[in-house]
Design a protein around this motif. Structure first.
Motif, PDB file in Angstrom:
ATOM      1  N   ILE A   7      12.232  -1.148   4.225  1.00  0.00           N
ATOM      2  CA  ILE A   7      11.155  -1.138   3.245  1.00  0.00           C
ATOM      3  C   ILE A   7      10.456   0.209   3.195  1.00  0.00           C
ATOM      4  CG2 ILE A   7       8.914  -2.174   2.684  1.00  0.00           C
ATOM      5  CD1 ILE A   7      10.056  -4.803   3.868  1.00  0.00           C
ATOM      6  N   LEU A   8      10.327   0.863   4.351  1.00  0.00           N
ATOM      7  CA  LEU A   8       9.690   2.173   4.398  1.00  0.00           C
ATOM      8  C   LEU A   8      10.379   3.052   5.441  1.00  0.00           C
ATOM      9  CD1 LEU A   8       7.966   1.938   7.210  1.00  0.00           C
ATOM     10  CD2 LEU A   8       6.259   0.854   5.760  1.00  0.00           C
ATOM     11  N   VAL A   9       9.969   4.289   5.502  1.00  0.00           N
ATOM     12  CA  VAL A   9      10.507   5.245   6.470  1.00  0.00           C
ATOM     13  C   VAL A   9       9.344   5.803   7.273  1.00  0.00           C
ATOM     14  CG1 VAL A   9      11.725   7.435   6.784  1.00  0.00           C
ATOM     15  CG2 VAL A   9      12.457   5.837   5.000  1.00  0.00           C
ATOM     16  N   ARG A  11       0.703   4.014  -2.962  1.00  0.00           N
ATOM     17  CA  ARG A  11       0.136   5.339  -2.690  1.00  0.00           C
ATOM     18  C   ARG A  11       1.183   6.418  -2.451  1.00  0.00           C
ATOM     19  NH1 ARG A  11      -4.548   5.318   1.588  1.00  0.00           N
ATOM     20  NH2 ARG A  11      -4.226   7.509   1.080  1.00  0.00           N
ATOM     21  N   GLY A  12       2.407   6.009  -2.090  1.00  0.00           N
ATOM     22  CA  GLY A  12       3.455   6.985  -1.821  1.00  0.00           C
ATOM     23  C   GLY A  12       3.507   7.441  -0.380  1.00  0.00           C
ATOM     24  N   GLN A  13       2.413   7.279   0.348  1.00  0.00           N
ATOM     25  CA  GLN A  13       2.384   7.597   1.770  1.00  0.00           C
ATOM     26  C   GLN A  13       1.112   7.014   2.374  1.00  0.00           C
ATOM     27  OE1 GLN A  13       2.290  11.841   2.263  1.00  0.00           O
ATOM     28  NE2 GLN A  13       0.280  12.068   1.360  1.00  0.00           N
ATOM     29  N   ILE A  14       1.097   6.841   3.681  1.00  0.00           N
ATOM     30  CA  ILE A  14      -0.072   6.319   4.380  1.00  0.00           C
ATOM     31  C   ILE A  14      -0.017   6.799   5.821  1.00  0.00           C
ATOM     32  CG2 ILE A  14       0.929   4.158   5.200  1.00  0.00           C
ATOM     33  CD1 ILE A  14      -2.549   4.451   3.616  1.00  0.00           C
ATOM     34  N   THR A  15      -1.171   6.959   6.432  1.00  0.00           N
ATOM     35  CA  THR A  15      -1.191   7.357   7.837  1.00  0.00           C
ATOM     36  C   THR A  15      -1.522   6.156   8.720  1.00  0.00           C
ATOM     37  OG1 THR A  15      -3.541   7.914   7.893  1.00  0.00           O
ATOM     38  CG2 THR A  15      -1.999   9.642   7.166  1.00  0.00           C
ATOM     39  N   VAL A  16      -1.140   6.259   9.983  1.00  0.00           N
ATOM     40  CA  VAL A  16      -1.467   5.214  10.943  1.00  0.00           C
ATOM     41  C   VAL A  16      -2.978   5.053  11.046  1.00  0.00           C
ATOM     42  CG1 VAL A  16      -1.372   4.562  13.387  1.00  0.00           C
ATOM     43  CG2 VAL A  16       0.677   5.466  12.250  1.00  0.00           C
ATOM     44  N   ALA A  17      -3.697   6.184  11.083  1.00  0.00           N
ATOM     45  CA  ALA A  17      -5.156   6.136  11.216  1.00  0.00           C
ATOM     46  C   ALA A  17      -5.795   5.370  10.063  1.00  0.00           C
ATOM     47  CB  ALA A  17      -5.712   7.555  11.284  1.00  0.00           C
ATOM     48  N   GLU A  18      -5.303   5.586   8.839  1.00  0.00           N
ATOM     49  CA  GLU A  18      -5.849   4.873   7.687  1.00  0.00           C
ATOM     50  C   GLU A  18      -5.603   3.375   7.789  1.00  0.00           C
ATOM     51  OE1 GLU A  18      -5.615   7.745   3.850  1.00  0.00           O
ATOM     52  OE2 GLU A  18      -3.714   7.414   4.883  1.00  0.00           O
ATOM     53  N   LEU A  19      -4.427   3.004   8.263  1.00  0.00           N
ATOM     54  CA  LEU A  19      -4.097   1.579   8.389  1.00  0.00           C
ATOM     55  C   LEU A  19      -4.902   0.915   9.499  1.00  0.00           C
ATOM     56  CD1 LEU A  19      -0.236   1.778   7.871  1.00  0.00           C
ATOM     57  CD2 LEU A  19      -1.924   0.849   6.273  1.00  0.00           C
ATOM     58  N   VAL A  20      -5.128   1.648  10.581  1.00  0.00           N
ATOM     59  CA  VAL A  20      -5.970   1.119  11.663  1.00  0.00           C
ATOM     60  C   VAL A  20      -7.362   0.789  11.126  1.00  0.00           C
ATOM     61  CG1 VAL A  20      -7.176   1.748  13.795  1.00  0.00           C
ATOM     62  CG2 VAL A  20      -4.718   2.185  13.569  1.00  0.00           C
ATOM     63  N   THR A  21      -7.938   1.698  10.350  1.00  0.00           N
ATOM     64  CA  THR A  21      -9.268   1.477   9.775  1.00  0.00           C
ATOM     65  C   THR A  21      -9.249   0.330   8.773  1.00  0.00           C
ATOM     66  OG1 THR A  21      -9.833   3.814  10.040  1.00  0.00           O
ATOM     67  CG2 THR A  21     -11.120   2.549   8.440  1.00  0.00           C
ATOM     68  N   ARG A  22      -8.219   0.315   7.962  1.00  0.00           N
ATOM     69  CA  ARG A  22      -8.162  -0.680   6.885  1.00  0.00           C
ATOM     70  C   ARG A  22      -8.047  -2.095   7.427  1.00  0.00           C
ATOM     71  NH1 ARG A  22      -5.936   0.393   1.049  1.00  0.00           N
ATOM     72  NH2 ARG A  22      -6.315  -1.625   0.118  1.00  0.00           N
ATOM     73  N   ILE A  26       0.833  -1.209   0.000  1.00  0.00           N
ATOM     74  CA  ILE A  26       0.000   0.000   0.000  1.00  0.00           C
ATOM     75  C   ILE A  26       0.867   1.259   0.000  1.00  0.00           C
ATOM     76  CG2 ILE A  26      -1.651   1.342   1.365  1.00  0.00           C
ATOM     77  CD1 ILE A  26      -2.709  -1.437   2.372  1.00  0.00           C
ATOM     78  N   VAL A  27       1.923   1.251   0.807  1.00  0.00           N
ATOM     79  CA  VAL A  27       2.813   2.412   0.873  1.00  0.00           C
ATOM     80  C   VAL A  27       3.486   2.647  -0.476  1.00  0.00           C
ATOM     81  CG1 VAL A  27       4.904   3.342   1.939  1.00  0.00           C
ATOM     82  CG2 VAL A  27       3.169   2.229   3.356  1.00  0.00           C
ATOM     83  N   ARG A  28       3.927   1.561  -1.111  1.00  0.00           N
ATOM     84  CA  ARG A  28       4.557   1.708  -2.434  1.00  0.00           C
ATOM     85  C   ARG A  28       3.565   2.249  -3.460  1.00  0.00           C
ATOM     86  NH1 ARG A  28       7.094  -3.245  -1.080  1.00  0.00           N
ATOM     87  NH2 ARG A  28       5.479  -4.382  -2.228  1.00  0.00           N
TER      88      ARG A  28
END
Length: 266
Positions: free
Chosen positions: A59-61, A28-39, A24-26
């Motif tokens: 893998i990510l920063v 979309r280019g970015q993701i938030t913790v809140a979005e991942l919690v919901t997902r 998902i990060v690759r």
């Protein structure tokens, strides 16, 4: 945000969930913790732990409140142990192709890094070589029949890259002279070659200066990437050995500088 069936299944399996997060990060280019919690319908602490693990793997920063792909920032240092286990086949091919550029009887000066370690292990067809290095992984893998002598440069031991850095340096070409510098880098862009640590970049630059020719080793993940510290320009290099064709603008700059690009294909 749409919750896909794969994400529901991944919520119960940490390894699968982390794989999905990386994808998902690759994408979309970015993701938030809140979005991942919901997902994934898991706690914020669970997502934070996942992001920490993925960051440790390179893998990510992590960013404030989320994450971005690791290649979105100036390249940072990862441990040599981790690098030895990534792009292994490409690095072996690069090492094998670079070893064919070495002549019997040469004095080589070699910097730290995983690709230079794979290069050293591929020197079994050469003879009467002298190797000078600050890479502590290299002496054990050098083929005994290929080597006349090995000099390990002194200095402080750095455990993550497994190299020595200073105070012994290269004050002048009268002190040390080499036929060929074999240099692994973290980044290759139109501005030249770069490495994540300033101190390692300085040591590698010195190796280039005291050698009659320079061979750069870089797998395709390093192409079009900029690391923190500049090592040298294209004009100071004779050969770039990689496993994929550079992007057209970088390829044109290499040609203009007279760098021979050797692509080690599978």
């Amino acid at each position: 945000m749409t919750i896909e069936p794969a994400d529901i299944a991944a919520a119960a399996l940490p390894a699968l969930r982390q794989t999905r997060i990386a994808a998902i990060v690759r994408e979309r280019g970015q993701i938030t913790v809140a979005e991942l919690v919901t997902r994934f319908n898991v706690s914020r602490d669970t997502i934070r732990r996942d992001l920490d693990i993925l960051e440790q793997r390179g893998i990510l920063v992590r960013t404030h409140g989320g994450a971005i792909p690791s290649d979105s920032l100036v390249m940072h240092e990862t441990s040599l142990a981790l690098r030895m286990d990534t792009h292994v086949e490409a690095k072996r091919r690069i090492g094998r192709a670079a070893s064919a550029l070495i002549r019997d009887g040469e004095t080589l000066i070699v910097n730290g890094g995983s690709t230079t370690t794979y290069f050293a292990a591929e020197l079994d067809e050469r003879r009467n070589l002298m190797v000078v290095t600050n890479n502590l992984r290299i002496p054990p893998v050098l083929p005994e029949r290929a080597i006349r002598a090995v000099y390990v440069l002194g200095g402080t031991y750095w455990s993550s890259p497994q190299v020595t850095i200073g105070p012994i340096g290269f004050a002048s070409t009268e002190r040390i002279s080499a036929d060929t510098a074999v240099i692994g880098v973290t980044g290759v862009c139109d501005g030249g070659f770069s490495i994540a640590r300033l101190e390692e970049a300085a040591a590698s630059s010195s190796m280039v200066r005291v050698a009659k020719r320079t061979i750069i080793l870089a797998d395709s993940s390093k192409l079009r990437t900029t690391a923190f510290a500049h090592v040298t320009d294209f004009t100071d290099v004779e050969h770039l050995v990689t496993d994929a064709e550079p992007a057209p603008d970088i390829a044109a700059a290499l040609v203009e500088a007279g760098v021979e690009v050797l692509v080690a294909r599978s």
